[in-house]
Design a protein around this motif. Sequence first.
Motif, PDB file in Angstrom:
ATOM      1  N   UNK A 129      57.727  33.235  67.238  1.00  0.00           N
ATOM      2  CA  UNK A 129      57.767  34.107  66.055  1.00  0.00           C
ATOM      3  C   UNK A 129      56.415  34.729  65.742  1.00  0.00           C
ATOM      4  N   UNK A 130      55.352  34.173  66.289  1.00  0.00           N
ATOM      5  CA  UNK A 130      54.016  34.700  66.028  1.00  0.00           C
ATOM      6  C   UNK A 130      53.572  35.730  67.062  1.00  0.00           C
ATOM      7  N   UNK A 131      54.429  36.038  68.026  1.00  0.00           N
ATOM      8  CA  UNK A 131      54.118  37.024  69.058  1.00  0.00           C
ATOM      9  C   UNK A 131      54.473  38.413  68.540  1.00  0.00           C
ATOM     10  N   UNK A 132      53.456  39.201  68.219  1.00  0.00           N
ATOM     11  CA  UNK A 132      53.692  40.532  67.644  1.00  0.00           C
ATOM     12  C   UNK A 132      54.287  41.508  68.654  1.00  0.00           C
ATOM     13  N   UNK A 133      54.264  41.170  69.939  1.00  0.00           N
ATOM     14  CA  UNK A 133      54.846  42.060  70.947  1.00  0.00           C
ATOM     15  C   UNK A 133      56.301  41.697  71.250  1.00  0.00           C
ATOM     16  N   UNK A 134      56.800  40.648  70.623  1.00  0.00           N
ATOM     17  CA  UNK A 134      58.157  40.182  70.861  1.00  0.00           C
ATOM     18  C   UNK A 134      59.175  41.205  70.364  1.00  0.00           C
ATOM     19  N   UNK A 135      60.079  41.595  71.242  1.00  0.00           N
ATOM     20  CA  UNK A 135      61.153  42.515  70.875  1.00  0.00           C
ATOM     21  C   UNK A 135      62.464  41.878  71.303  1.00  0.00           C
ATOM     22  N   UNK A 136      63.310  41.599  70.329  1.00  0.00           N
ATOM     23  CA  UNK A 136      64.616  41.008  70.608  1.00  0.00           C
ATOM     24  C   UNK A 136      65.670  41.872  69.939  1.00  0.00           C
ATOM     25  N   UNK A 137      66.669  42.241  70.693  1.00  0.00           N
ATOM     26  CA  UNK A 137      67.755  43.051  70.161  1.00  0.00           C
ATOM     27  C   UNK A 137      68.759  42.116  69.480  1.00  0.00           C
ATOM     28  N   UNK A 138      68.654  42.001  68.177  1.00  0.00           N
ATOM     29  CA  UNK A 138      69.543  41.096  67.443  1.00  0.00           C
ATOM     30  C   UNK A 138      70.988  41.587  67.427  1.00  0.00           C
ATOM     31  N   UNK A 139      71.207  42.862  67.751  1.00  0.00           N
ATOM     32  CA  UNK A 139      72.579  43.375  67.734  1.00  0.00           C
ATOM     33  C   UNK A 139      73.430  42.750  68.842  1.00  0.00           C
ATOM     34  N   UNK A 140      72.797  42.188  69.867  1.00  0.00           N
ATOM     35  CA  UNK A 140      73.551  41.522  70.930  1.00  0.00           C
ATOM     36  C   UNK A 140      73.426  40.005  70.851  1.00  0.00           C
ATOM     37  N   UNK A 141      72.647  39.515  69.920  1.00  0.00           N
ATOM     38  CA  UNK A 141      72.463  38.071  69.755  1.00  0.00           C
ATOM     39  C   UNK A 141      73.620  37.491  68.962  1.00  0.00           C
ATOM     40  N   UNK A 142      73.989  36.285  69.287  1.00  0.00           N
ATOM     41  CA  UNK A 142      75.094  35.617  68.611  1.00  0.00           C
ATOM     42  C   UNK A 142      74.632  34.496  67.684  1.00  0.00           C
ATOM     43  N   UNK A 143      73.470  33.885  68.019  1.00  0.00           N
ATOM     44  CA  UNK A 143      73.055  32.695  67.289  1.00  0.00           C
ATOM     45  C   UNK A 143      71.538  32.619  67.207  1.00  0.00           C
ATOM     46  N   UNK A 144      71.050  32.364  65.997  1.00  0.00           N
ATOM     47  CA  UNK A 144      69.628  32.152  65.768  1.00  0.00           C
ATOM     48  C   UNK A 144      69.494  30.753  65.167  1.00  0.00           C
ATOM     49  N   UNK A 145      68.632  29.937  65.763  1.00  0.00           N
ATOM     50  CA  UNK A 145      68.449  28.571  65.270  1.00  0.00           C
ATOM     51  C   UNK A 145      67.002  28.382  64.818  1.00  0.00           C
ATOM     52  N   UNK A 146      66.834  27.722  63.687  1.00  0.00           N
ATOM     53  CA  UNK A 146      65.507  27.404  63.160  1.00  0.00           C
ATOM     54  C   UNK A 146      65.384  25.894  63.036  1.00  0.00           C
ATOM     55  N   UNK A 147      64.231  25.387  63.395  1.00  0.00           N
ATOM     56  CA  UNK A 147      63.978  23.964  63.240  1.00  0.00           C
ATOM     57  C   UNK A 147      62.494  23.725  63.097  1.00  0.00           C
ATOM     58  N   UNK A 148      62.131  22.603  62.468  1.00  0.00           N
ATOM     59  CA  UNK A 148      60.711  22.308  62.258  1.00  0.00           C
ATOM     60  C   UNK A 148      60.062  21.890  63.563  1.00  0.00           C
ATOM     61  N   UNK A 149      58.742  22.084  63.648  1.00  0.00           N
ATOM     62  CA  UNK A 149      58.035  21.592  64.837  1.00  0.00           C
ATOM     63  C   UNK A 149      58.223  20.088  64.969  1.00  0.00           C
ATOM     64  N   UNK A 150      58.283  19.627  66.181  1.00  0.00           N
ATOM     65  CA  UNK A 150      58.495  18.207  66.454  1.00  0.00           C
ATOM     66  C   UNK A 150      57.167  17.609  66.902  1.00  0.00           C
ATOM     67  N   UNK A 151      56.859  16.458  66.344  1.00  0.00           N
ATOM     68  CA  UNK A 151      55.641  15.766  66.765  1.00  0.00           C
ATOM     69  C   UNK A 151      56.041  14.402  67.311  1.00  0.00           C
ATOM     70  N   UNK A 152      55.236  13.916  68.169  1.00  0.00           N
ATOM     71  CA  UNK A 152      55.521  12.603  68.762  1.00  0.00           C
ATOM     72  C   UNK A 152      54.307  11.702  68.590  1.00  0.00           C
ATOM     73  N   UNK A 153      54.492  10.487  68.958  1.00  0.00           N
ATOM     74  CA  UNK A 153      53.333   9.606  68.839  1.00  0.00           C
ATOM     75  C   UNK A 153      53.644   8.203  69.204  1.00  0.00           C
TER      76      UNK A 153
END
Length: 87
Positions: A63-87
């Motif tokens: 999401x931080x890539x300003x050159x990213x171009x995605x055609x949402x008109x052909x997308x079916x699903x957008x998923x959001x989730x928090x960053x995962x950390x391990x340890x």
Amino acid sequence: MIKILYFASLRESLGIAEETLSFVPADLTSLLKTLQQRHGHRGRELLLPSRVLCAVDQVMVDLNDSTLVIDLSVSKEIAFFPPVTGG
């Protein structure tokens, strides 16, 4: 239409696992702004490019890539989730 999925702490904090938008935003930035408005204070706090990971049709995107171009008109699903950390 486009399906929006929320996982882990995002789902818990927003109180919703998924929703469907009847319109397709122009790009991911517009989508995030729409979702921030839709979910009020919690949305504006949580749905920021710096605070979430995103997958479009099960493919990770930066999401931080300003050159990213995605055609949402052909997308079916957008998923959001928090960053995962391990340890």
